[in-house]
Design an enzyme around this catalytic site. Structure first.
Site, short mmCIF file in Angstrom:
data_model
loop_
_atom_site.label_atom_id
_atom_site.label_comp_id
_atom_site.label_asym_id
_atom_site.label_seq_id
_atom_site.Cartn_x
_atom_site.Cartn_y
_atom_site.Cartn_z
N CYS A 13 0.87 -1.35 0.11
CA CYS A 13 0.07 -0.42 0.47
C CYS A 13 0.67 1.11 -0.25
CB CYS A 13 -1.43 0.04 1.12
SG CYS A 13 -0.20 0.10 2.62
N CYS A 16 3.14 1.71 2.08
CA CYS A 16 5.15 1.13 2.03
C CYS A 16 5.65 1.93 1.65
CB CYS A 16 4.54 0.12 2.20
SG CYS A 16 3.96 -1.50 2.36
N CYS A 85 37.02 -27.82 -14.86
CA CYS A 85 37.02 -27.46 -13.31
C CYS A 85 37.41 -26.52 -13.01
CB CYS A 85 38.84 -28.48 -12.85
SG CYS A 85 40.28 -26.95 -13.34
N ASP A 509 6.49 28.49 -32.35
CA ASP A 509 7.49 29.18 -33.43
C ASP A 509 7.82 28.95 -35.11
OD1 ASP A 509 10.61 30.13 -34.35
OD2 ASP A 509 11.22 27.86 -34.47
N ASP A 708 11.66 24.04 -32.13
CA ASP A 708 12.79 22.72 -32.44
C ASP A 708 13.80 23.17 -32.70
OD1 ASP A 708 12.49 24.61 -34.75
OD2 ASP A 708 12.79 22.57 -36.34
N ASP A 712 15.36 28.05 -29.89
CA ASP A 712 14.74 27.66 -28.66
C ASP A 712 14.45 26.99 -27.95
OD1 ASP A 712 12.78 28.64 -31.26
OD2 ASP A 712 12.48 26.83 -31.97
#
Length: 825
Positions: A13, A16, A85, A509, A708, A712
């Protein structure tokens, strides 16, 4: 600061999650620790010089939970042949540890496997294999660890385990409920064995109930183990409430069973075994449904994680070799056949095809690819075969970056969650206090009626639901960010998601956002007696050798129109004026008015036409041959086809739209008129863009900036919500809170509407979670009985209500999966 995402095991819950956060945020060196209850993950930032990961794991383990490292991009298991081994295993381990880029390695002689974690950016898998072979052993087929598959398998196992526990509990609690209720419902004449009649054989009746209750307690043992442990550590959680409530019922009933054994047969009326059994069964059912719903909330991100193929076809020395995707290196030449998934990011070198990129961008139409075009991992090749050069592999691919962004977003809390987090931290202790006080008050008020007060005590403990509070926000964010990713919208965090729903102004823009960001031929004006097609053919033939963007735009238009171009002789670029070239014996000029005047060419009516085009923000290009004007071509940065519709949709949503650009006002206003924007901020220098955003914020408006370019980035950072076009510069995407992968403005209203729907969903969840507890706890405490003398709330109904409360919050969050973009205006 090191950032890590770790799986958390053992939470039940919100208490916790709050306990883990509180514990870790106290550790020296931890910058931030947040736990997402819905996805069961910890997002932690810490200083590696002050704190190590094992210390964080131990701190969480001490409070009763487990942190498991997630499978990373460089986790592999390598079967090794030739070991004889344990010394062989040690030799291989020692040899691999020397490699730069190996994080850790463990070679198991018994299983003949090496479990390895390495950094794919510093070390290739092929180098690891070569090292094993140089040591005299054989590296067999490599198994790549699959984080999504392992997580899915673990959760499926957990769900099956919960179903099994519920079925066991239901098998015993249903007959338990029947034998407890049937004697009370004599009017219904339900069949009931005489040897179990409580009035005639009270001890047999009590022992039968006890025997039916014990398997149910066994099925729900985890509530007691976790609940009492949390209570012992002074951090009670939901399990503690269930454990205390059902333990009180069982112990009180066991005490009355002992009284019956000693001859006090009236104690048969004070048995609560069925309450404990049915409560545990209903809560197990609720936990099972909750686990199923939680699994569905993260489906979108899991779907993304499962998109990448496991193998790739690489071309080496002219041969096609299928290799594990981990072995693909930057610079490899790869083959993609029709119907295959592209393994890594790269650039097409040979062949053409159409590629379905919908899983990354949300764009449903396949995108045509030719030599020089980029391709992305996890996109689907639909038609032709092609070869491409790998440019980004592993964690650097677009798919991996998208998954990382979405996972990081799901680890950040929205400000709206702060109240729920605060309440969750004190909720369980407060409920324990209310239950104790209510039970004591009714015991005293009824003159010592223990049965009555115990009913109150158990009902208050069982009806309280911290889970609903803890799940209200993270589940909605989990589904909302996942749904955004499906539409090609990457929301980086809860704050951006929450702020976006309040946006009143969107600043766009111009270049690359509203417009295509590259020049294209918009107008053809031949002089009297001249042909438009011939005008374009001559101009493109002359510009064929030009590297100027305007010249390339003319060539692209001619190629698009299918015109046959001629070879140019004597090509010469005239700086600041244009070009000249000889085409089929004709002396062709293409350039501005200064070039025409310099060569004594009469423009006539073309001069006026040129001025009109310039006022529209277009660049006029005069074309002349052998001293005679042939016409004008106009070149401009054209508006994206979707821009007008997107802006109209934003306005229909009640959002003001403004355009921000460094262009001349005439050009800006012409573009604004085309797309329906009234507010134009033109001739703004790159360094002043953030200032313009600040001015609008000063008017009391919540501002979103869409851009972009590198210039900017400051404005995106200044805005309340920065929205970056995913096809733009990396720095723009870093500065933004939301990234649009498709580069289409129609995603802006979609992102804002998704934010509105998600925040509305969170508010509904919080209203239900708070409202349920605010109403449910007083009712369980006997408020209605006190005011109107009505019946008490049975602990069984309290348990049913608690189980349904968290499931209802999850179900409401899952409604977001039906989200659709707003209709275009």
């Amino acid at each position: 600061m090191e950032s890590r995402i770790l799986d958390v095991r053992g939470m039940t819950c919100a208490a916790c999650a709050a306990r883990i956060e509180k514990t870790l945020n106290k550790l020296p060196g931890v910058g931030r620790a947040t736990v997402n209850l819905a996805s069961e993950r910890l997002f932690v930032e810490y200083d590696e010089s002050a704190l190590r990961l094992p210390e964080i794991q131990r701190a969480v383990s001490r409070i009763g939970y487990e942190l498991a490292e997630r499978i990373e991009d460089g986790d592999v298991t390598i079967p090794i042949g030739g070991m004889s081994c344990a010394a062989c295993a040690q030799r291989i381990e020692k040899g691999l540890k020397k490699l730069d880029g190996v994080v850790r390695v463990s070679v198991n002689y018994a299983t003949e496997k090496a479990a390895l974690r390495y950094d794919p950016q510093r070390l290739r898998l092929s180098a690891i294999r070569e090292t094993i072979q140089k040591l005299g052993y054989e590296a067999l087929e490599i198994t790549r660890a699959d984080a999504a598959e392992e997580d899915r398998a673990r959760k499926q196992t957990e769900i099956k385990r919960l179903w099994a526990k519920f079925l066991v509990a239901a098998t015993f609690s249903l007959p338990l409920l029947y034998i407890a209720m049937a004697p009370m419902l004599q009017g219904l004449r339900l069949p009931f064995p005489g040897w179990l009649a409580p009035m005639d054989f009270p001890l047999v009746y009590a022992l039968a109930e006890l025997l039916l209750t014990l398997p149910v307690i066994g099925a729900g043992y985890r509530f007691y183990y976790v609940g009492f442990r949390a209570l012992w550590m002074r951090s009670p959680n939901m399990d503690s409430l269930v454990a205390i409530g059902t333990s009180a019922a069982v112990l009180y009933s066991a005490y009355n069973t002992v009284l019956i054994a000693f001859g006090q047969f009236q104690a048969v009326d004070a048995l609560y075994f069925e309450s404990a059994g049915v409560i545990l069964t209903l809560i197990l059912l609720g936990k099972t449904l909750e686990a199923l719903s939680k699994g569905r909330t993260g489906e979108a991100i899991k779907k993304l994680m499962g998109l990448a193929p496991k193998t790739a076809i690489v071309i080496r020395d002219g041969s096609e070799i299928e290799i594990p995707i981990d072995e693909v290196e930057v610079g490899d030449l790869l083959l993609v056949r029709p119907g295959s998934t592209i393994p890594v990011d790269g650039k097409v070198s040979q062949g053409e095809s159409a590629v379905d990129e919908s899983m990354l961008t949300g764009e449903s139409m396949p995108v045509d690819k030719k030599p020089g075009d980029p391709v992305y991992a996890a996109s689907l090749n639909t038609t032709g075969a092609f070869r491409f050069r790998a440019e980004r592999v592993g964690a650097q691919t677009a798919l991996a970056r998208i998954i990382k962004l979405v996972e990081d977003a799901q680890g950040q809390k929205a400000p709206i969650a702060q109240l729920a987090d605060l309440v969750s931290g004190y909720f369980v202790p407060a409920v324990c206090g209310v239950a104790l006080l209510a039970g004591l008050a009714w015991y005293l008020g009824t003159g010592g009626d223990l049965k009555f007060s115990l009913t109150i005590f158990i009902s208050v403990l069982v009806i309280a639901c911290p889970c609903a509070l803890g799940l209200a926000t993270p589940t909605a964010i989990l589904v909302g960010t996942g749904k955004g990713a499906e539409h090609g919208i990457l929301i980086k965090g809860g704050e951006a998601l929450e702020t976006a729903h309040k946006v009143g102004v969107v600043i766009l823009d111009k270049t690359g956002t509203i417009t295509e960001g590259k020049p294209a031929v918009t107008d053809l004006w031949p002089a009297d007696g001249q042909d438009a097609g011939e005008l374009l053919r001559l101009a493109a033939s002359a510009e064929l050798s030009s590297e100027h963007p305007l010249g390339q735009a003319v060539v692209q238009r001619a190629q698009k129109d299918g015109l046959a171009l001629e070879g140019a002789e004597g090509f010469r670029a005239l700086t600041g004026r244009g070009i000249e070239a000889t085409i089929c014996g004709r002396q062709v000029l293409a350039g501005n008015q200064n070039l025409m005047e310099e060569r004594g060419i009469t423009l006539g009516e073309m001069a006026g036409r040129s001025e009109a085009l310039a006022l529209e923000g277009k660049t006029p290009m005069f074309i002349a041959a052998d001293g005679e004007i042939l016409g004008i071509l106009a070149v401009a940065d054209v508006v994206k086809p979707s821009s007008r519709a997107a802006i109209a949709t934003l306005r229909a949503m009640g959002i003001e739209v403004a355009m921000l650009t460094g262009d001349h006002r005439h050009t800006a206003e012409f573009i604004a008129r085309q797309v329906g924007i009234e507010r134009v901020l033109a001739e703004v220098l790159p360094g002043d863009k953030a200032g313009e955003v600040k001015k609008l914020q000063g008017e009391g408006k919540t501002v979103a900036m869409v851009g972009d370019g590198i210039n900017d980035a400051p404005a995106l950072a200044q805005a309340d919500v920065g929205i970056a076009i995913g096809t733009g510069a990396d720095v723009a995407m870093e500065s933004a809170g939301i990234v649009l992968m498709r580069g289409d403005l129609t995603e802006v209203p979609t992102a804002i509407e998704l934010s509105r729907r998600t925040i509305r969903n969170i508010k509904q969840n919080l209203f239900w979670a708070f409202g349920y507890n605010v109403i449910g706890i007083p009712v369980a405490a006997g408020l209605l009985h006190l005011l109107w003398g009505g019946p008490l709330l049975s602990p069984i109904f309290a348990a049913a209500a608690m189980s349904l409360s968290s499931v209802s919050v999850l179900t409401n969050a899952l409604r977001l999966k039906r989200f659709q973009p707003p209709a275009r205006a």
